[in-house]
Write a protein that holds these residues in place. Structure first.
Motif, PDB file in Angstrom:
ATOM      1  N   PHE A  22       0.837  -1.201   0.000  1.00 10.69           N
ATOM      2  CA  PHE A  22       0.000   0.000   0.000  1.00 10.69           C
ATOM      3  C   PHE A  22       0.868   1.244   0.000  1.00 10.69           C
ATOM      4  O   PHE A  22       1.903   1.284   0.664  1.00 10.69           O
ATOM      5  N   SER A  23       0.369   2.283  -0.705  1.00  8.43           N
ATOM      6  CA  SER A  23       0.980   3.602  -0.570  1.00  8.43           C
ATOM      7  C   SER A  23       0.015   4.484   0.222  1.00  8.43           C
ATOM      8  O   SER A  23      -1.136   4.105   0.459  1.00  8.43           O
ATOM      9  N   LEU A  24       0.500   5.645   0.610  1.00  9.51           N
ATOM     10  CA  LEU A  24      -0.340   6.580   1.367  1.00  9.51           C
ATOM     11  C   LEU A  24      -0.992   7.562   0.411  1.00  9.51           C
ATOM     12  O   LEU A  24      -0.329   8.087  -0.489  1.00  9.51           O
ATOM     13  N   VAL A  60       0.930 -11.007   8.676  1.00 13.25           N
ATOM     14  CA  VAL A  60       2.123 -10.347   9.204  1.00 13.25           C
ATOM     15  C   VAL A  60       2.168  -8.945   8.592  1.00 13.25           C
ATOM     16  O   VAL A  60       1.942  -8.789   7.392  1.00 13.25           O
ATOM     17  N   ALA A  61       2.460  -7.938   9.426  1.00  8.32           N
ATOM     18  CA  ALA A  61       2.462  -6.554   8.938  1.00  8.32           C
ATOM     19  C   ALA A  61       3.835  -5.924   9.062  1.00  8.32           C
ATOM     20  O   ALA A  61       4.541  -6.131  10.050  1.00  8.32           O
ATOM     21  N   GLY A  62       4.203  -5.150   8.037  1.00  8.46           N
ATOM     22  CA  GLY A  62       5.447  -4.379   8.068  1.00  8.46           C
ATOM     23  C   GLY A  62       5.186  -2.945   7.649  1.00  8.46           C
ATOM     24  O   GLY A  62       4.421  -2.698   6.713  1.00  8.46           O
ATOM     25  N   PHE A  63       5.819  -2.002   8.352  1.00  7.20           N
ATOM     26  CA  PHE A  63       5.610  -0.577   8.106  1.00  7.20           C
ATOM     27  C   PHE A  63       6.853   0.031   7.462  1.00  7.20           C
ATOM     28  O   PHE A  63       7.961  -0.130   7.978  1.00  7.20           O
ATOM     29  N   GLY A  64       6.664   0.750   6.370  1.00  3.40           N
ATOM     30  CA  GLY A  64       7.787   1.381   5.683  1.00  3.40           C
ATOM     31  C   GLY A  64       8.102   2.757   6.247  1.00  3.40           C
ATOM     32  O   GLY A  64       7.295   3.347   6.970  1.00  3.40           O
ATOM     33  N   ARG A  65       9.258   3.273   5.871  1.00  5.97           N
ATOM     34  CA  ARG A  65       9.671   4.605   6.364  1.00  5.97           C
ATOM     35  C   ARG A  65       8.716   5.699   5.925  1.00  5.97           C
ATOM     36  O   ARG A  65       8.498   6.673   6.641  1.00  5.97           O
ATOM     37  N   VAL A  66       8.158   5.503   4.716  1.00  5.84           N
ATOM     38  CA  VAL A  66       7.184   6.473   4.201  1.00  5.84           C
ATOM     39  C   VAL A  66       6.068   6.693   5.226  1.00  5.84           C
ATOM     40  O   VAL A  66       5.631   7.813   5.482  1.00  5.84           O
ATOM     41  N   LEU A  67       5.612   5.588   5.794  1.00  3.77           N
ATOM     42  CA  LEU A  67       4.519   5.647   6.758  1.00  3.77           C
ATOM     43  C   LEU A  67       4.989   6.212   8.099  1.00  3.77           C
ATOM     44  O   LEU A  67       4.334   7.079   8.686  1.00  3.77           O
ATOM     45  N   ILE A  68       6.139   5.722   8.560  1.00  3.92           N
ATOM     46  CA  ILE A  68       6.649   6.157   9.867  1.00  3.92           C
ATOM     47  C   ILE A  68       6.870   7.683   9.863  1.00  3.92           C
ATOM     48  O   ILE A  68       6.509   8.372  10.816  1.00  3.92           O
ATOM     49  N   THR A  69       7.444   8.192   8.778  1.00  2.00           N
ATOM     50  CA  THR A  69       7.698   9.637   8.733  1.00  2.00           C
ATOM     51  C   THR A  69       6.394  10.426   8.598  1.00  2.00           C
ATOM     52  O   THR A  69       6.287  11.521   9.120  1.00  2.00           O
ATOM     53  N   ALA A  70       5.393   9.828   7.934  1.00  2.00           N
ATOM     54  CA  ALA A  70       4.093  10.512   7.849  1.00  2.00           C
ATOM     55  C   ALA A  70       3.477  10.657   9.238  1.00  2.00           C
ATOM     56  O   ALA A  70       2.672  11.561   9.480  1.00  2.00           O
ATOM     57  N   LEU A  71       3.832   9.755  10.137  1.00  4.46           N
ATOM     58  CA  LEU A  71       3.335   9.835  11.512  1.00  4.46           C
ATOM     59  C   LEU A  71       4.236  10.724  12.376  1.00  4.46           C
ATOM     60  O   LEU A  71       4.026  10.818  13.585  1.00  4.46           O
ATOM     61  N   ASN A  72       5.254  11.295  11.746  1.00  4.94           N
ATOM     62  CA  ASN A  72       6.213  12.122  12.475  1.00  4.94           C
ATOM     63  C   ASN A  72       6.998  11.331  13.505  1.00  4.94           C
ATOM     64  O   ASN A  72       7.333  11.842  14.572  1.00  4.94           O
ATOM     65  N   GLU A  73       7.241  10.077  13.209  1.00  5.07           N
ATOM     66  CA  GLU A  73       7.961   9.225  14.153  1.00  5.07           C
ATOM     67  C   GLU A  73       9.217   8.710  13.479  1.00  5.07           C
ATOM     68  O   GLU A  73       9.431   8.906  12.280  1.00  5.07           O
ATOM     69  N   GLU A  74      10.024   8.018  14.286  1.00  9.48           N
ATOM     70  CA  GLU A  74      11.206   7.381  13.730  1.00  9.48           C
ATOM     71  C   GLU A  74      11.376   6.027  14.396  1.00  9.48           C
ATOM     72  O   GLU A  74      11.069   5.874  15.581  1.00  9.48           O
ATOM     73  N   THR A 125      11.992   0.364  -4.403  1.00 10.18           N
ATOM     74  CA  THR A 125      10.599   0.768  -4.658  1.00 10.18           C
ATOM     75  C   THR A 125       9.859   0.869  -3.330  1.00 10.18           C
ATOM     76  O   THR A 125       9.050   0.012  -2.986  1.00 10.18           O
ATOM     77  N   PRO A 126      10.175   1.907  -2.548  1.00  5.19           N
ATOM     78  CA  PRO A 126       9.617   1.986  -1.195  1.00  5.19           C
ATOM     79  C   PRO A 126       8.093   2.072  -1.187  1.00  5.19           C
ATOM     80  O   PRO A 126       7.502   2.704  -2.063  1.00  5.19           O
ATOM     81  N   THR A 127       7.470   1.416  -0.226  1.00  3.97           N
ATOM     82  CA  THR A 127       6.023   1.532  -0.049  1.00  3.97           C
ATOM     83  C   THR A 127       5.740   1.733   1.434  1.00  3.97           C
ATOM     84  O   THR A 127       6.596   1.478   2.281  1.00  3.97           O
ATOM     85  N   ALA A 186      12.124  -3.235  -0.981  1.00  2.00           N
ATOM     86  CA  ALA A 186      11.686  -2.324   0.081  1.00  2.00           C
ATOM     87  C   ALA A 186      12.003  -2.928   1.446  1.00  2.00           C
ATOM     88  O   ALA A 186      12.112  -4.153   1.591  1.00  2.00           O
ATOM     89  N   TYR A 187      12.159  -2.035   2.412  1.00  7.28           N
ATOM     90  CA  TYR A 187      12.382  -2.432   3.807  1.00  7.28           C
ATOM     91  C   TYR A 187      11.155  -2.067   4.642  1.00  7.28           C
ATOM     92  O   TYR A 187      10.513  -1.032   4.374  1.00  7.28           O
ATOM     93  N   PHE A 188      10.900  -2.879   5.651  1.00  3.79           N
ATOM     94  CA  PHE A 188       9.791  -2.597   6.572  1.00  3.79           C
ATOM     95  C   PHE A 188      10.196  -2.963   7.993  1.00  3.79           C
ATOM     96  O   PHE A 188      11.028  -3.848   8.211  1.00  3.79           O
ATOM     97  N   TRP A 189       9.530  -2.301   8.923  1.00  7.41           N
ATOM     98  CA  TRP A 189       9.650  -2.654  10.344  1.00  7.41           C
ATOM     99  C   TRP A 189       8.392  -3.410  10.738  1.00  7.41           C
ATOM    100  O   TRP A 189       7.272  -2.957  10.435  1.00  7.41           O
ATOM    101  N   CYS A 190       8.560  -4.569  11.378  1.00  9.63           N
ATOM    102  CA  CYS A 190       7.424  -5.415  11.769  1.00  9.63           C
ATOM    103  C   CYS A 190       7.251  -5.320  13.279  1.00  9.63           C
ATOM    104  O   CYS A 190       8.053  -5.892  14.039  1.00  9.63           O
ATOM    105  N   PRO A 191       6.225  -4.597  13.740  1.00 13.28           N
ATOM    106  CA  PRO A 191       6.057  -4.394  15.182  1.00 13.28           C
ATOM    107  C   PRO A 191       5.906  -5.719  15.937  1.00 13.28           C
ATOM    108  O   PRO A 191       5.518  -6.723  15.352  1.00 13.28           O
TER     109      PRO A 191
END
Ligand code: HEM
Length: 295
Positions: free
Chosen positions: A23-25, A48-62, A82-84, A276-281
């Motif tokens: 998904f993109s934002l 299983v869910a993974g969050f990309g940097r695009v999303l993390i930065t949209a939340l103003n987080e790191e 191809t970041p998502t 793409a890279y993702f963080w999986c909480p």
């Protein structure tokens, strides 16, 4: 203290069927509320869910350690980035159930998240890549898999979470079919018939390029790749989980020849089309722990 655990699907064997959703934002989206909704639908095992940097930065987080996937190039080969924003790995055994689950997830995420791609994957011949070679043999198992793939649960913020590298590789089956059995074995560095490692394989052989113990420090990952197909096209969705992205990245750099100019022979019949890279909480009380994102 709350008990954190990894998303269980990361450590389980690959399922008979799967689907990968990316998904993109949407422009100007406020993803927070949708992520709370997602939390109710992701069990960490079947999905299983993974969050990309695009999303993390949209939340103003790191998220410490989550970086951008590197676009790399070596002699005659390119590795695209191809970041998502969001990656969901739906694991299952029934295509219909997976389709309905995709629809539930996609509508919970709309309109902030737009589905860019749905890719269907499956187990082939008991765990082979579509080239015919057994995949996953040298994966660490049990505690070693946990050590390789999961951030130590004692770690204050990210304990129990994981990082994942995902690439869609497309095979050139005609090219593969033109190679003889021996040539293919030397591309991989293992014999297809009995999965034996070929000691005197050339340095370009895939398992020589990526031998996890040959790196300093050793570079272990937990691979959960699965074959994919769409009409007459197909290949491998390469998926590697790590407690950091470092191990994958040193392997990839060596594959494209950045260490010594030698390109991985796999590129003779396959090319990465996405990366793409993702963080999986981590999970807490059966739900995704989104507290590192302030949610
Ligand atoms: C078309 C893409 C790929 C195919 C078909 C493929 C296939 C294979 C096969 C057949 C093996 C040997 C059996 C095993 O230990 O699993 C293997 C090993 C391995 N692959 Fe790949 N692979 C692909 C891409 C990658 C990428 C992109 C990486 C990392 C950047 C990677 C990392 C590894 C590692 C770490 C091993 C185990 C090496 C060892 O320690 O012996 N592979 N792969």
């Amino acid at each position: 203290m709350m008990q954190h655990s990894p998303q269980a699907g990361i450590l389980l064997p690959v399922p008979p069927l799967a689907r990968y959703l990316s998904f993109s934002l949407a422009p100007g989206a406020h993803p927070g509320a949708h992520l709370r909704g997602l939390r109710e639908l992701v069990d960490g095992q079947n999905t299983v869910a993974g969050f990309g940097r695009v999303l993390i930065t949209a939340l103003n987080e790191e998220i410490a350690g989550l970086r951008d996937f590197p676009a790399l190039a070596g002699p005659g080969v390119a590795v695209p980035a191809t970041p998502t924003a969001l990656w969901l790995w739906l694991r299952g055994e029934d295509r219909g159930e997976i389709l309905h689950r995709s629809r539930r997830l996609t509508s919970a995420l709309a309109p902030a998240f737009k589905l860019d791609e749905a890719c269907d994957a499956f187990l082939f011949d008991g765990g082979r890549d579509l080239s015919g070679y057994q995949d996953g043999t040298e994966n660490p198992v049990a505690q070693e898999a946990i050590d390789a793939a999961i951030v130590d649960v004692q770690e204050p913020v990210l304990g129990g979470s994981s990082f994942v590298a995902v690439q869609r590789w497309q095979h050139d089956f005609s090219r593969l079919e033109r190679m003889g059995e021996n040539e293919r074995d030397l591309v991989v560095g293992r014999r297809r018939v009995d999965n034996q490692e070929i000691d005197d394989a050339p340095e370009s052989a895939h398992v020589k390029r990526t031998a996890q113990e040959s790196f300093t420090p050793e570079a272990f990952v937990v691979r959960r790749s699965m074959p994919w197909a769409d009409g007459m096209h197909g290949g491998l969705i390469f998926v590697a989980f790590g407690r950091s992205l470092e191990a994958f990245e040193v392997q990839l750099r060596r594959m494209v020849g950045m260490d010594d100019g030698i390109v991985d022979a796999l590129f003779k019949f396959s090319r990465p089309e996405t990366g793409a890279y993702f963080w999986c909480p981590a999970m807490v009380n059966g739900r995704l722990d989104l507290s590192p994102l302030g949610l």
